[in-house]
Scaffold this motif. Sequence first.
Motif, short mmCIF file in Angstrom:
data_model
loop_
_atom_site.label_atom_id
_atom_site.label_comp_id
_atom_site.label_asym_id
_atom_site.label_seq_id
_atom_site.Cartn_x
_atom_site.Cartn_y
_atom_site.Cartn_z
N GLY A 221 8.04 -14.37 1.95
CA GLY A 221 7.63 -13.03 2.32
C GLY A 221 7.56 -12.08 1.14
O GLY A 221 7.99 -12.40 0.01
N LEU A 222 7.02 -10.89 1.39
CA LEU A 222 6.83 -9.91 0.31
C LEU A 222 8.14 -9.48 -0.33
O LEU A 222 8.19 -9.20 -1.53
CB LEU A 222 6.09 -8.69 0.86
CG LEU A 222 4.59 -8.85 1.13
CD1 LEU A 222 4.04 -7.61 1.82
CD2 LEU A 222 3.85 -9.10 -0.18
N VAL A 223 9.21 -9.43 0.46
CA VAL A 223 10.48 -8.96 -0.10
C VAL A 223 11.07 -10.01 -1.04
O VAL A 223 11.42 -9.72 -2.19
CB VAL A 223 11.47 -8.60 1.02
CG1 VAL A 223 12.82 -8.22 0.44
CG2 VAL A 223 10.92 -7.45 1.86
N GLU A 224 11.20 -11.25 -0.57
CA GLU A 224 11.83 -12.28 -1.40
C GLU A 224 10.98 -12.67 -2.60
O GLU A 224 11.50 -13.21 -3.58
CB GLU A 224 12.16 -13.51 -0.55
CG GLU A 224 13.27 -13.24 0.45
CD GLU A 224 13.87 -14.51 1.02
OE1 GLU A 224 13.78 -15.56 0.36
OE2 GLU A 224 14.43 -14.45 2.14
N SER A 225 9.68 -12.42 -2.55
CA SER A 225 8.82 -12.74 -3.69
C SER A 225 8.77 -11.61 -4.72
O SER A 225 8.09 -11.74 -5.74
CB SER A 225 7.40 -13.06 -3.21
OG SER A 225 6.85 -11.97 -2.50
N THR A 226 9.49 -10.52 -4.47
CA THR A 226 9.54 -9.38 -5.39
C THR A 226 10.88 -9.40 -6.14
O THR A 226 11.92 -9.66 -5.54
CB THR A 226 9.39 -8.05 -4.63
OG1 THR A 226 8.14 -8.06 -3.93
CG2 THR A 226 9.43 -6.86 -5.58
N ALA A 227 10.84 -9.13 -7.43
CA ALA A 227 12.05 -9.15 -8.25
C ALA A 227 12.99 -8.02 -7.85
O ALA A 227 12.55 -6.94 -7.42
CB ALA A 227 11.69 -9.03 -9.73
N VAL A 228 14.29 -8.25 -8.00
CA VAL A 228 15.28 -7.21 -7.74
C VAL A 228 15.04 -6.04 -8.67
O VAL A 228 14.84 -6.20 -9.88
CB VAL A 228 16.70 -7.76 -7.93
CG1 VAL A 228 17.73 -6.65 -7.82
CG2 VAL A 228 16.99 -8.86 -6.91
N GLY A 229 15.02 -4.84 -8.10
CA GLY A 229 14.77 -3.63 -8.86
C GLY A 229 13.32 -3.21 -8.92
O GLY A 229 13.01 -2.07 -9.31
N THR B 100 11.06 3.10 -2.76
CA THR B 100 11.64 1.87 -2.22
C THR B 100 11.53 0.75 -3.23
O THR B 100 10.47 0.51 -3.79
CB THR B 100 10.95 1.47 -0.91
OG1 THR B 100 11.19 2.48 0.08
CG2 THR B 100 11.49 0.15 -0.39
N THR B 101 12.65 0.05 -3.45
CA THR B 101 12.68 -1.13 -4.32
C THR B 101 13.38 -2.27 -3.59
O THR B 101 13.90 -2.10 -2.48
CB THR B 101 13.43 -0.83 -5.63
OG1 THR B 101 14.77 -0.42 -5.31
CG2 THR B 101 12.74 0.28 -6.42
N VAL B 102 13.41 -3.43 -4.24
CA VAL B 102 14.12 -4.58 -3.69
C VAL B 102 15.51 -4.63 -4.30
O VAL B 102 15.68 -4.49 -5.52
CB VAL B 102 13.36 -5.88 -3.98
CG1 VAL B 102 14.20 -7.10 -3.60
CG2 VAL B 102 12.04 -5.90 -3.20
N ALA B 103 16.53 -4.81 -3.44
CA ALA B 103 17.92 -4.87 -3.89
C ALA B 103 18.59 -6.10 -3.28
O ALA B 103 18.07 -6.71 -2.34
CB ALA B 103 18.67 -3.60 -3.49
N LEU B 104 19.74 -6.47 -3.83
CA LEU B 104 20.53 -7.57 -3.28
C LEU B 104 21.61 -7.02 -2.35
O LEU B 104 22.39 -6.15 -2.74
CB LEU B 104 21.18 -8.38 -4.41
CG LEU B 104 20.32 -9.44 -5.09
CD1 LEU B 104 21.11 -10.11 -6.20
CD2 LEU B 104 19.82 -10.48 -4.09
N ASP B 105 21.65 -7.54 -1.14
CA ASP B 105 22.68 -7.17 -0.18
C ASP B 105 23.64 -8.35 -0.03
O ASP B 105 23.21 -9.52 0.04
CB ASP B 105 22.04 -6.84 1.17
CG ASP B 105 23.07 -6.47 2.22
OD1 ASP B 105 23.60 -5.35 2.16
OD2 ASP B 105 23.34 -7.33 3.09
N ALA B 106 24.93 -8.07 0.04
CA ALA B 106 25.93 -9.14 0.08
C ALA B 106 25.77 -10.02 1.30
O ALA B 106 26.10 -11.21 1.27
CB ALA B 106 27.33 -8.53 0.06
N ARG B 107 25.26 -9.48 2.39
CA ARG B 107 25.13 -10.25 3.62
C ARG B 107 23.75 -10.88 3.79
O ARG B 107 23.64 -12.04 4.17
CB ARG B 107 25.44 -9.36 4.82
CG ARG B 107 25.22 -10.03 6.17
CD ARG B 107 25.59 -9.11 7.31
NE ARG B 107 25.11 -9.59 8.58
CZ ARG B 107 25.19 -8.93 9.73
NH1 ARG B 107 25.76 -7.73 9.74
NH2 ARG B 107 24.72 -9.44 10.85
#
Length: 642
Positions: free
Chosen positions: A330-338, A356-363
């Motif tokens: 998907g678009l989220v997982e294919s985008t680099a963090v930040g 809006t950016t892509v971030a890592l969530d612990a869960r």
Amino acid sequence: MQHNTARKGAAPLAPTPCASAAATALALLGLCCAGAAHAAPQLAPALLDSSSCFQKNQGLLAQGRLDFSGESPEASFDLYKGATYQGQWAFQNTQGHWVLVSPGNAVVPAAALAVRHPQRAHGAGVNTLDVSLAEPGLREASTLPGLTLFVGYGATGPQSFGDLLARQRFGIVGQFAGHEPARERCDGLAPASATSPGTGAGGTPAPVPAGDRVAPSAPPGLAVSNPSATSVLLQWGASSDNVAVVGYRVYVDGGLAATVAGTSHALTGLAPGQKPLLEVEAYDAAGNASERSSVAWADASVYRHGDKVTVQGALGTADVVHTFLGGSSGLVESTAVGAKPANAQGWRFNQLGGPTTVALDARRGKVLFTPEDSRNYNAVRRFDPGASIPEQRHFYKAHWVRNVVLLDGLPYAKSYQWKHERVNWEDTVVDGDTEIKVHNQTKVAGLVTYVNRSASDKSTYWNYQAAPDSNSDWVLMEILVYTGTQGLNDGKLITRVHKNGRTWVNQNRQAEKIYADPGMRLRYFIEQNYFGNFGQREDGVDNPLPKPQVRELYSDDSRVIIGNDASSGWKRVELRDSVALAQAKVREVQSWTIWNGRIELSLNTGGLARGTHDLHLVVIDGVDANGWDVVRHSQPIRVQVD
């Protein structure tokens, strides 16, 4: 090849007087004891067909086809395998061991527990289950004169065997006089779907072309899944033949274990720790057998995020427009963090709200993240399917959302408003005259639904007690709509939230008018979470008290499904720990690449915790009158999260 015994629609055994429930059960199965007589219910036989035989080098083989057509598809059942010889009764337990049972014994062991209705395992219209018995150590009938075998089922629960007897859900699959010869090969049951004269089980064999010596192809794609200590599910693709494939034989370590008509079989009663070689061959009406396809127990499938999974069954088609931001591709997982996600596939991320950016969530891993400040007070994502949604169409919208609000490092405890899910006729976050919107709020209300049908026709449904929001929790928000006919109350609107291991349904479950204005049709799917009205309920509007310094908004696994016909838009797939939504604590949204009879998808494990999980892929086909999902099919699956 003839069967030693072949019975079609065998009549129920007549009851004899007995004193207790356990004794009554044994009396119905042929044992005698004292007590009052019990009348047998007038039900259709539970056993449609059976076969039994001593096969050379394989031993005793028996099989029965149980009929579940009169049972609820949502129910589960315990299976029983029994034998009587010289006045003694024995029943096979879940470990495959035989247990002697006397008339005074209050417990009768089951061979398999909580077996799903065949419709739930193999699709709508499938009402039969083939149950097999195999004893390789019993090589000839001469040592067992008078041996009788039976199979049956009862509704799962402490009174399961009593249910089997009370409703006579059993039948004989084999009776041996002691002189039956061992055969080169035992025939199995005829295909369950063959019911016309001359082709059905127990009927005259269908004509076989003279000289047919062409064997079917080997069953493709043999795989094992859902392994337990004593059972495993075998699945394979259909073989081909120059005339027709009649059925399939399943072998365990070279011994025939079952003969089935379909392309799956649940092997039960395996010894704990046993890791046998599993094989399947196809055969035709002339007796030609294919080469065997094989798979080792060690290959029992354990699936991970992004793995390809096939859900087998006659599951129809889904004619829809759909999109999914989650999943491994998907678009989220294919985008680099930040990084900011690119506007694509009908989605826009930074047009109506900011940044809006892509971030890592612990869960949940990679998610969408928007910080809130005095200039950027909300997070907005928008999906445009490219056209307005017509009348008499179903659609589904869902996404996971989370907020974090801290004042002086502690969770903010006063009221604030957030978590919006809306479908608007215009591309805007301003309330529209034709719009459906759901809120999950803190302090003010729990689950709130707004229906704007036109500028003058609007409704609000408040449910204060349903899942009030709490700081930092992930929540799955859902909207299910049937647009109905303009001006008529023949539409439907269901709104739900799932949080902390429970799904809540709002009270608006009645028939609903959705469209009232001929010039306004729903089109834009807008996710808007924002903070505002801090402490308004407690301290008044625009109060000067300190506001939270940390205000973070997160979103994951956004999903939109829109039907192109009048029936498809509510069809979907979820990963759950329980087939029934009301009991499900774990829910993860799935997308598919193929839905045409079977379903193919890339597994989305979403927010599952690390470890191994025994779950279900659940195929959903609408909702009931109370807003709970109607499950058409489910498939067990073992999932590993590393």
